[in-house]
Design a protein around this motif. Structure first.
Motif, PDB file in Angstrom:
ATOM      1  N   ILE A   6       0.839  -1.204   0.000  1.00  0.00           N
ATOM      2  CA  ILE A   6       0.000   0.000   0.000  1.00  0.00           C
ATOM      3  C   ILE A   6       0.871   1.250   0.000  1.00  0.00           C
ATOM      4  O   ILE A   6       0.632   2.187  -0.768  1.00  0.00           O
ATOM      5  N   LYS A   7       1.896   1.247   0.829  1.00  0.00           N
ATOM      6  CA  LYS A   7       2.803   2.406   0.881  1.00  0.00           C
ATOM      7  C   LYS A   7       3.474   2.628  -0.475  1.00  0.00           C
ATOM      8  O   LYS A   7       3.573   3.756  -0.951  1.00  0.00           O
ATOM      9  N   GLU A  22      -7.262  10.749   3.785  1.00  0.00           N
ATOM     10  CA  GLU A  22      -8.434  11.605   3.544  1.00  0.00           C
ATOM     11  C   GLU A  22      -9.304  11.032   2.427  1.00  0.00           C
ATOM     12  O   GLU A  22     -10.519  10.917   2.566  1.00  0.00           O
ATOM     13  N   LYS A  23      -8.691  10.665   1.316  1.00  0.00           N
ATOM     14  CA  LYS A  23      -9.432  10.115   0.179  1.00  0.00           C
ATOM     15  C   LYS A  23     -10.110   8.790   0.522  1.00  0.00           C
ATOM     16  O   LYS A  23     -11.175   8.484   0.009  1.00  0.00           O
ATOM     17  N   ILE A  46     -11.901  -1.840   4.967  1.00  0.00           N
ATOM     18  CA  ILE A  46     -10.802  -0.861   5.011  1.00  0.00           C
ATOM     19  C   ILE A  46      -9.951  -0.975   3.752  1.00  0.00           C
ATOM     20  O   ILE A  46      -9.589   0.041   3.140  1.00  0.00           O
ATOM     21  N   LEU A  47      -9.636  -2.208   3.342  1.00  0.00           N
ATOM     22  CA  LEU A  47      -8.851  -2.394   2.115  1.00  0.00           C
ATOM     23  C   LEU A  47      -9.567  -1.814   0.907  1.00  0.00           C
ATOM     24  O   LEU A  47      -8.947  -1.223   0.024  1.00  0.00           O
ATOM     25  N   SER A  48     -10.868  -1.966   0.889  1.00  0.00           N
ATOM     26  CA  SER A  48     -11.664  -1.405  -0.211  1.00  0.00           C
ATOM     27  C   SER A  48     -11.577   0.117  -0.216  1.00  0.00           C
ATOM     28  O   SER A  48     -11.423   0.741  -1.277  1.00  0.00           O
ATOM     29  N   ILE A  56      -7.216   0.729  -7.884  1.00  0.00           N
ATOM     30  CA  ILE A  56      -7.146  -0.717  -8.075  1.00  0.00           C
ATOM     31  C   ILE A  56      -8.247  -1.388  -7.263  1.00  0.00           C
ATOM     32  O   ILE A  56      -8.837  -0.776  -6.374  1.00  0.00           O
ATOM     33  N   SER A  57      -8.514  -2.652  -7.588  1.00  0.00           N
ATOM     34  CA  SER A  57      -9.504  -3.409  -6.832  1.00  0.00           C
ATOM     35  C   SER A  57      -8.852  -4.021  -5.597  1.00  0.00           C
ATOM     36  O   SER A  57      -7.623  -4.147  -5.530  1.00  0.00           O
ATOM     37  N   VAL A  58      -9.669  -4.425  -4.649  1.00  0.00           N
ATOM     38  CA  VAL A  58      -9.154  -5.109  -3.456  1.00  0.00           C
ATOM     39  C   VAL A  58      -8.467  -6.404  -3.871  1.00  0.00           C
ATOM     40  O   VAL A  58      -7.395  -6.732  -3.362  1.00  0.00           O
TER      41      VAL A  58
END
Length: 109
Positions: A6-7, A22-23, A46-48, A56-58
């Motif tokens: 994710i980072k 925020e997004k 949360i991942l979603s 991108i999709s989960v």
């Protein structure tokens, strides 16, 4: 390892930690915990929320994270085995790892 991915995606897209949080509609501190692998099992909800602004999709986020898992080649395996045989402990490795991260952050400044 999903947090590291994710980072990586966040940085590739030019988002600050605050901007992605925020997004995604989650707190900056929670996102930071995920990225630093302190929160190892974020929910699919949360991942979603995180995946959406990253574009991108989960499923893709999870699959890419799994594929990025490091597979040790024979040379790495031998090096690790030698270090263990020489008395190196996990704590020693983590200390070296944290030192390398510190040095890399210093270089970026």
């Amino acid at each position: 390892m999903i947090g590291f991915h994710i980072k990586e995606l966040r940085e590739q897209r030019g988002f600050s930690l605050s901007k992605l949080a925020e997004k995604a509609g989650i707190s900056k501190s929670y996102l930071s915990y995920i990225e630093r692998d302190m929160q190892k099992n974020p929910s699919l909800q949360i991942l979603s929320k995180i995946a959406r602004p990253l574009g991108i999709s989960v499923d893709q986020l999870v699959q890419d994270s799994i594929q990025k898992e490091i597979k040790l080649d024979q040379e790495w395996q031998l090096l690790i085995l030698k270090a263990i045989q020489a008395g190196m402990k996990k704590e020693d490795f983590l200390e070296y790892y944290e030192y390398i991260q510190f040095k890399n952050r210093q270089k970026k400044r």
